[in-house]
Design a protein around this motif. Sequence first.
Motif, PDB file in Angstrom:
ATOM      1  N   ASP A  12       0.812  -1.213   0.000  1.00  0.00           N
ATOM      2  CA  ASP A  12       0.000   0.000   0.000  1.00  0.00           C
ATOM      3  C   ASP A  12       0.845   1.262   0.000  1.00  0.00           C
ATOM      4  OD1 ASP A  12      -2.409  -1.564   2.174  1.00  0.00           O
ATOM      5  OD2 ASP A  12      -2.313  -1.492  -0.020  1.00  0.00           O
ATOM      6  N   LEU A 166      -4.100  19.024   1.226  1.00  0.00           N
ATOM      7  CA  LEU A 166      -4.913  17.912   0.713  1.00  0.00           C
ATOM      8  C   LEU A 166      -4.328  17.345  -0.583  1.00  0.00           C
ATOM      9  CD1 LEU A 166      -8.562  19.171   1.359  1.00  0.00           C
ATOM     10  CD2 LEU A 166      -7.352  17.333   2.550  1.00  0.00           C
ATOM     11  N   ILE A 167      -3.846  18.231  -1.451  1.00  0.00           N
ATOM     12  CA  ILE A 167      -3.254  17.770  -2.710  1.00  0.00           C
ATOM     13  C   ILE A 167      -2.024  16.918  -2.439  1.00  0.00           C
ATOM     14  CG2 ILE A 167      -2.107  18.504  -4.831  1.00  0.00           C
ATOM     15  CD1 ILE A 167      -3.907  20.991  -4.803  1.00  0.00           C
ATOM     16  N   THR A 168      -1.181  17.383  -1.534  1.00  0.00           N
ATOM     17  CA  THR A 168       0.032  16.631  -1.192  1.00  0.00           C
ATOM     18  C   THR A 168      -0.318  15.317  -0.502  1.00  0.00           C
ATOM     19  OG1 THR A 168       1.209  18.736  -0.920  1.00  0.00           O
ATOM     20  CG2 THR A 168       2.256  16.779   0.006  1.00  0.00           C
ATOM     21  N   TRP A 169      -1.353  15.328   0.328  1.00  0.00           N
ATOM     22  CA  TRP A 169      -1.782  14.129   1.043  1.00  0.00           C
ATOM     23  C   TRP A 169      -2.225  13.028   0.082  1.00  0.00           C
ATOM     24  CZ3 TRP A 169      -2.410  11.411   5.468  1.00  0.00           C
ATOM     25  CH2 TRP A 169      -3.462  10.493   5.544  1.00  0.00           C
ATOM     26  N   HIS A 170      -2.873  13.409  -1.012  1.00  0.00           N
ATOM     27  CA  HIS A 170      -3.411  12.421  -1.952  1.00  0.00           C
ATOM     28  C   HIS A 170      -2.383  11.948  -2.989  1.00  0.00           C
ATOM     29  CE1 HIS A 170      -7.398  13.791  -0.427  1.00  0.00           C
ATOM     30  NE2 HIS A 170      -7.707  12.528  -0.665  1.00  0.00           N
ATOM     31  N   GLN A 171      -1.154  12.414  -2.901  1.00  0.00           N
ATOM     32  CA  GLN A 171      -0.108  11.913  -3.788  1.00  0.00           C
ATOM     33  C   GLN A 171       0.306  10.506  -3.348  1.00  0.00           C
ATOM     34  OE1 GLN A 171       0.812  13.053  -6.517  1.00  0.00           O
ATOM     35  NE2 GLN A 171       1.069  15.279  -6.552  1.00  0.00           N
ATOM     36  N   PRO A 172       0.738   9.654  -4.281  1.00  0.00           N
ATOM     37  CA  PRO A 172       1.230   8.319  -3.896  1.00  0.00           C
ATOM     38  C   PRO A 172       2.654   8.401  -3.348  1.00  0.00           C
ATOM     39  CG  PRO A 172       1.381   8.590  -6.269  1.00  0.00           C
ATOM     40  CD  PRO A 172       0.713   9.832  -5.750  1.00  0.00           C
ATOM     41  N   ARG A 190       7.149  16.523  -0.194  1.00  0.00           N
ATOM     42  CA  ARG A 190       6.693  16.508  -1.577  1.00  0.00           C
ATOM     43  C   ARG A 190       7.702  15.846  -2.515  1.00  0.00           C
ATOM     44  NH1 ARG A 190       5.442  21.959  -1.901  1.00  0.00           N
ATOM     45  NH2 ARG A 190       3.737  21.614  -0.452  1.00  0.00           N
ATOM     46  N   THR A 197       4.606  16.616  -9.037  1.00  0.00           N
ATOM     47  CA  THR A 197       4.158  17.497  -7.945  1.00  0.00           C
ATOM     48  C   THR A 197       4.148  18.964  -8.375  1.00  0.00           C
ATOM     49  OG1 THR A 197       6.426  17.654  -7.088  1.00  0.00           O
ATOM     50  CG2 THR A 197       5.010  15.922  -6.176  1.00  0.00           C
ATOM     51  N   ASP A 200       1.128  20.703  -6.997  1.00  0.00           N
ATOM     52  CA  ASP A 200       1.300  20.906  -5.551  1.00  0.00           C
ATOM     53  C   ASP A 200       2.165  22.137  -5.285  1.00  0.00           C
ATOM     54  OD1 ASP A 200       0.958  18.185  -6.405  1.00  0.00           O
ATOM     55  OD2 ASP A 200       1.152  17.567  -4.320  1.00  0.00           O
TER      56      ASP A 200
END
Length: 328
Positions: A12, A166-172, A190, A197, A200
């Motif tokens: 994951d 939020l944008i950074t949080w949803h990055q893999p 990041r 990115t 971001d």
Amino acid sequence: LPYLKNRSMEPDGVTFFILQGLSSLGDRQMILFVILLLGYIITQGGNSMIIFLTQTDPKLHSPMYFFLANLSFVDMVYTTTTIPKMLVGFLSDVSTISVPGCFLQMFFFIQLGITSRGILTAMAYDRYLAICHPLHYTSIMTQHIQLLLIAGAWAFGTFCTLPANLITWHQPYCGPNVVKHGWGDPSSVRRLACADTSVDNTVSLSLALVALLTTGVLILTSYVLIGISVSRMSVAQRLKAFGTCVSHLTVVSISYTAASFVYISYRVGNLSPEGEVEDAVLYAALTPFLNPVIYSLRNKELQESIRRTLVRFRSATVSVTKDISTVS
């Protein structure tokens, strides 16, 4: 470290980050540990004292001290988001933080930093009203307006922080998981994302500029108008007006100068990674540490309140001692 890195590479993705920035400081770790520990204790103690005095001394029940108490509270929480974790990191071989914990730390660190500038802006507006419109001051700066300004500062901080977070949080994040910083610094985290990115970075930079320029321009405008109004006053009135602004102006100058220095150092890239970490760590603790010191040294009303509190404390101590002696 190899064990930690391998353990984090699960199907994951990354489940925690390793904060490597502090371990790279070498022999300077203990020096910085002592400085941060003392600074944190003074910051919490000094700001707690300001909050206590503004709540218990009737002579400090004014809008200016209401804003100052809120600024002190924000500074206390702001330093608590990073410094305790860093102090623990100084004493351990490997400092880790969970992914949710990292992003929570990132959010509150930036949000509280912007909120403090929002409160400084409200304080500048308060000084503008008090000096430029003294006859209408009490009718304008009501308790309702004070609460609205504080709520606006918190909302503005959230608005300028949440989207980029939020944008950074949803990055893999699939690896590596080593953050080359002392806490969950956004730019450092990041770099670990396994995707582009650029969005971001653009959103983060844009909102940072909005936060700094909006508050900076409003504070500057307030003091320009104050300067115009003060220029028409007598010498005695000028000194009195300047005395009510000097502490706030000093804090604002230090805050924005320090932020500009760190930003320019990052952009120019003339610092080593260790130097960047040291500068960022000191910046995170500098303004919250100096706020109570500056207000305590430069504000006569606060100094008199401290004296009155000490006198009441001594009187209460003497009274208790006499009661105990009488009972004995």
